[in-house]
Design a protein around this motif. Structure first.
Motif, mmCIF file in Angstrom:
data_model
loop_
_atom_site.group_PDB
_atom_site.id
_atom_site.type_symbol
_atom_site.label_atom_id
_atom_site.label_comp_id
_atom_site.label_asym_id
_atom_site.label_seq_id
_atom_site.Cartn_x
_atom_site.Cartn_y
_atom_site.Cartn_z
ATOM 1 N N ILE A 12 1.285 -1.142 -0.037
ATOM 2 C CA ILE A 12 -0.211 -0.183 0.074
ATOM 3 C C ILE A 12 0.718 1.572 0.370
ATOM 4 C CG2 ILE A 12 -1.924 1.295 1.477
ATOM 5 C CD1 ILE A 12 -2.806 -1.528 1.823
ATOM 6 N N ILE A 13 1.721 1.148 0.777
ATOM 7 C CA ILE A 13 2.832 2.356 0.598
ATOM 8 C C ILE A 13 3.257 2.287 -1.001
ATOM 9 C CG2 ILE A 13 5.225 3.288 2.031
ATOM 10 C CD1 ILE A 13 2.589 3.567 3.494
ATOM 11 N N GLY A 14 3.706 1.955 -1.223
ATOM 12 C CA GLY A 14 4.667 2.018 -2.390
ATOM 13 C C GLY A 14 3.547 2.116 -3.387
ATOM 14 N N VAL A 15 2.525 1.432 -3.306
ATOM 15 C CA VAL A 15 1.436 2.195 -4.724
ATOM 16 C C VAL A 15 1.565 3.671 -4.272
ATOM 17 C CG1 VAL A 15 -1.505 2.210 -5.520
ATOM 18 C CG2 VAL A 15 -0.179 -0.008 -4.573
ATOM 19 N N ILE A 16 1.407 3.863 -2.799
ATOM 20 C CA ILE A 16 1.021 5.587 -2.750
ATOM 21 C C ILE A 16 2.290 6.528 -2.815
ATOM 22 C CG2 ILE A 16 1.375 7.350 -0.507
ATOM 23 C CD1 ILE A 16 -0.429 4.897 0.361
ATOM 24 N N GLY A 17 3.384 5.891 -2.575
ATOM 25 C CA GLY A 17 4.644 6.480 -3.802
ATOM 26 C C GLY A 17 5.088 6.040 -5.164
ATOM 27 N N ASN A 18 4.333 5.279 -5.266
ATOM 28 C CA ASN A 18 4.308 5.941 -6.837
ATOM 29 C C ASN A 18 3.277 6.584 -7.607
ATOM 30 O OD1 ASN A 18 4.403 2.440 -8.831
ATOM 31 N ND2 ASN A 18 5.456 2.691 -6.898
ATOM 32 N N VAL A 19 2.063 6.927 -6.716
ATOM 33 C CA VAL A 19 1.314 7.678 -6.993
ATOM 34 C C VAL A 19 2.303 9.302 -7.245
ATOM 35 C CG1 VAL A 19 -0.370 9.278 -6.242
ATOM 36 C CG2 VAL A 19 -0.415 6.749 -6.806
ATOM 37 N N ILE A 20 3.059 9.459 -6.151
ATOM 38 C CA ILE A 20 3.141 10.743 -5.198
ATOM 39 C C ILE A 20 4.474 11.410 -6.433
ATOM 40 C CG2 ILE A 20 4.580 12.120 -4.166
ATOM 41 C CD1 ILE A 20 2.911 10.508 -2.055
ATOM 42 N N SER A 21 4.892 9.356 -6.516
ATOM 43 C CA SER A 21 6.583 10.241 -7.648
ATOM 44 C C SER A 21 6.256 10.209 -9.175
ATOM 45 C CB SER A 21 7.477 8.509 -7.503
ATOM 46 O OG SER A 21 7.831 8.426 -6.622
ATOM 47 N N PHE A 22 4.679 9.704 -9.281
ATOM 48 C CA PHE A 22 4.559 10.614 -10.687
ATOM 49 C C PHE A 22 3.810 11.710 -10.752
ATOM 50 C CE2 PHE A 22 0.857 10.375 -13.956
ATOM 51 C CZ PHE A 22 1.317 10.137 -14.503
ATOM 52 N N GLY A 23 3.333 11.989 -9.878
ATOM 53 C CA GLY A 23 2.858 13.223 -9.640
ATOM 54 C C GLY A 23 4.215 14.213 -9.969
ATOM 55 N N LEU A 24 5.135 13.591 -9.360
ATOM 56 C CA LEU A 24 7.209 14.686 -9.772
ATOM 57 C C LEU A 24 7.225 14.670 -10.995
ATOM 58 C CD1 LEU A 24 9.104 13.476 -6.137
ATOM 59 C CD2 LEU A 24 7.790 16.100 -6.473
ATOM 60 N N PHE A 25 7.243 12.851 -11.650
ATOM 61 C CA PHE A 25 7.758 13.454 -12.723
ATOM 62 C C PHE A 25 6.829 13.747 -13.848
ATOM 63 C CE2 PHE A 25 8.916 8.652 -11.712
ATOM 64 C CZ PHE A 25 10.104 9.286 -12.112
ATOM 65 N N ALA A 26 5.627 14.471 -14.091
ATOM 66 C CA ALA A 26 4.114 14.815 -14.550
ATOM 67 C C ALA A 26 4.511 16.456 -14.374
ATOM 68 C CB ALA A 26 3.437 14.968 -14.237
ATOM 69 N N SER A 27 5.337 16.646 -13.267
ATOM 70 C CA SER A 27 5.342 18.520 -12.854
ATOM 71 C C SER A 27 6.036 19.427 -13.762
ATOM 72 C CB SER A 27 6.060 18.261 -10.994
ATOM 73 O OG SER A 27 7.537 18.126 -11.570
ATOM 74 N N PRO A 28 7.021 18.389 -14.654
ATOM 75 C CA PRO A 28 7.608 19.616 -15.764
ATOM 76 C C PRO A 28 6.922 19.651 -17.213
ATOM 77 C CG PRO A 28 9.059 17.974 -14.891
ATOM 78 C CD PRO A 28 8.091 18.039 -14.287
ATOM 79 N N ALA A 29 5.820 19.053 -17.389
ATOM 80 C CA ALA A 29 4.854 19.595 -18.552
ATOM 81 C C ALA A 29 4.121 20.535 -18.774
ATOM 82 C CB ALA A 29 3.164 17.974 -17.894
ATOM 83 N N PRO A 30 3.657 21.552 -18.223
ATOM 84 C CA PRO A 30 3.574 22.742 -18.006
ATOM 85 C C PRO A 30 4.591 23.170 -18.906
ATOM 86 C CG PRO A 30 2.919 22.639 -16.219
ATOM 87 C CD PRO A 30 3.688 21.292 -16.127
ATOM 88 N N THR A 31 5.703 23.638 -18.270
ATOM 89 C CA THR A 31 7.091 24.004 -18.994
ATOM 90 C C THR A 31 7.913 23.242 -20.692
ATOM 91 O OG1 THR A 31 8.414 24.047 -17.468
ATOM 92 C CG2 THR A 31 10.189 24.078 -19.283
ATOM 93 N N PHE A 32 6.954 22.519 -20.815
ATOM 94 C CA PHE A 32 7.040 21.457 -22.315
ATOM 95 C C PHE A 32 6.308 22.194 -23.783
ATOM 96 C CE2 PHE A 32 10.219 18.875 -20.031
ATOM 97 C CZ PHE A 32 11.210 18.973 -21.079
ATOM 98 N N TYR A 33 5.066 22.028 -22.159
ATOM 99 C CA TYR A 33 3.587 22.466 -23.116
ATOM 100 C C TYR A 33 4.413 24.526 -23.398
ATOM 101 C CZ TYR A 33 -0.622 24.557 -24.891
ATOM 102 O OH TYR A 33 -1.976 25.143 -24.984
ATOM 103 N N LYS A 34 4.960 25.054 -22.752
ATOM 104 C CA LYS A 34 5.146 26.306 -23.398
ATOM 105 C C LYS A 34 6.351 26.492 -24.406
ATOM 106 C CE LYS A 34 4.642 28.578 -19.134
ATOM 107 N NZ LYS A 34 5.494 29.068 -17.579
#
Length: 237
Positions: A12-34
């Protein structure tokens, strides 16, 4: 607590970690959109994403059953991370000039050679799980701590200017929670390398939050459209 219960909580902790980590991976998306909207990368640096590719590749290899068993959740999130980071680099290459593309290809070639050497030495000369875990784990540890330490220059800038303008709070919070989640994951079925790398990351994340809190009130207020994007690539595991 039984082993089965411990493993369930760890998953369960690992799944939560997966979700948070995915959020970190996705965080630069606005920059690439620009970048796509502008049609040019200008002075944008690909280095954080090139570094993250190697970091994710090492963690994927580390989590494989013949290197370090019982680490499938480490493999899943870093596998996703690889896809996301390659997408960022592909986008960068689409809008980069010849010199910038050549730089990316050179760095990628070096990373491929380095990763191939790690895989070759591990599988060819290390014939026990313990030795494979130790060697690959050390490389993962080094690169993961380096990823967590990337925002240190921003921390120094904040202290010097007494302004958190270039320190995005929610990204810092996510980084801290990510380190804490994977630290907990490592403790439930003790994993030295995940423990050390994310323990360090958790401490660095806490320091960054303290610095943010210290200098938040002294930061000049700006309009939302003047705020920087805060594009920083952080570690996932």
């Amino acid at each position: 607590m039984t082993t089965a219960n411990t493993d369930s909580i760890r998953n369960i902790i690992g799944v939560i970690g997966n979700v948070i980590s995915f959020g970190l991976f996705a965080s630069p998306a606005p920059t690439f959109y620009k970048i796509i909207k502008k049609g040019a990368v200008e002075d944008f640096s690909p280095n954080p994403y090139l570094a993250t590719i190697l970091n994710c590749a090492l963690w994927v290899f580390y989590g494989l059953p013949f290197v370090h068993p019982h680490s499938i959740l480490v493999v899943t999130i870093n596998g996703v991370g690889l896809v996301v980071e390659f997408a960022y680099i592909f986008t960068y290459l689409m809008y980069a000039n010849k010199k910038q593309r050549l730089y990316v290809f050179k760095v990628m070639a070096i990373e491929v050679i380095f990763f191939a050497l790690v895989v070759g030495v591990t599988l060819g000369f290390l014939h026990t799980i313990e030795r494979r875990t130790m060697v690959v784990g050390i490389f993962c540890l080094i690169f993961n701590i380096a990823m967590y330490a990337m925002p240190l220059d921003v921390m120094l800038l904040v202290i010097r200017t007494k302004s958190v303008e270039y320190m995005p709070f929610f990204l810092l919070l996510a980084n801290f929670l990510n380190g804490g989640t994977w630290l907990t994951f490592a403790l439930l079925r003790f994993d030295l390398y995940i423990f050390i790398s994310n323990g360090s990351g958790c401490i660095l994340g806490l320091i960054q939050l303290i610095i943010y809190g210290t200098y938040y009130k002294s930061t000049p207020k700006k309009n939302n459209d003047e705020k920087p994007s805060g594009d920083v690539q952080l570690s996932s595991v």
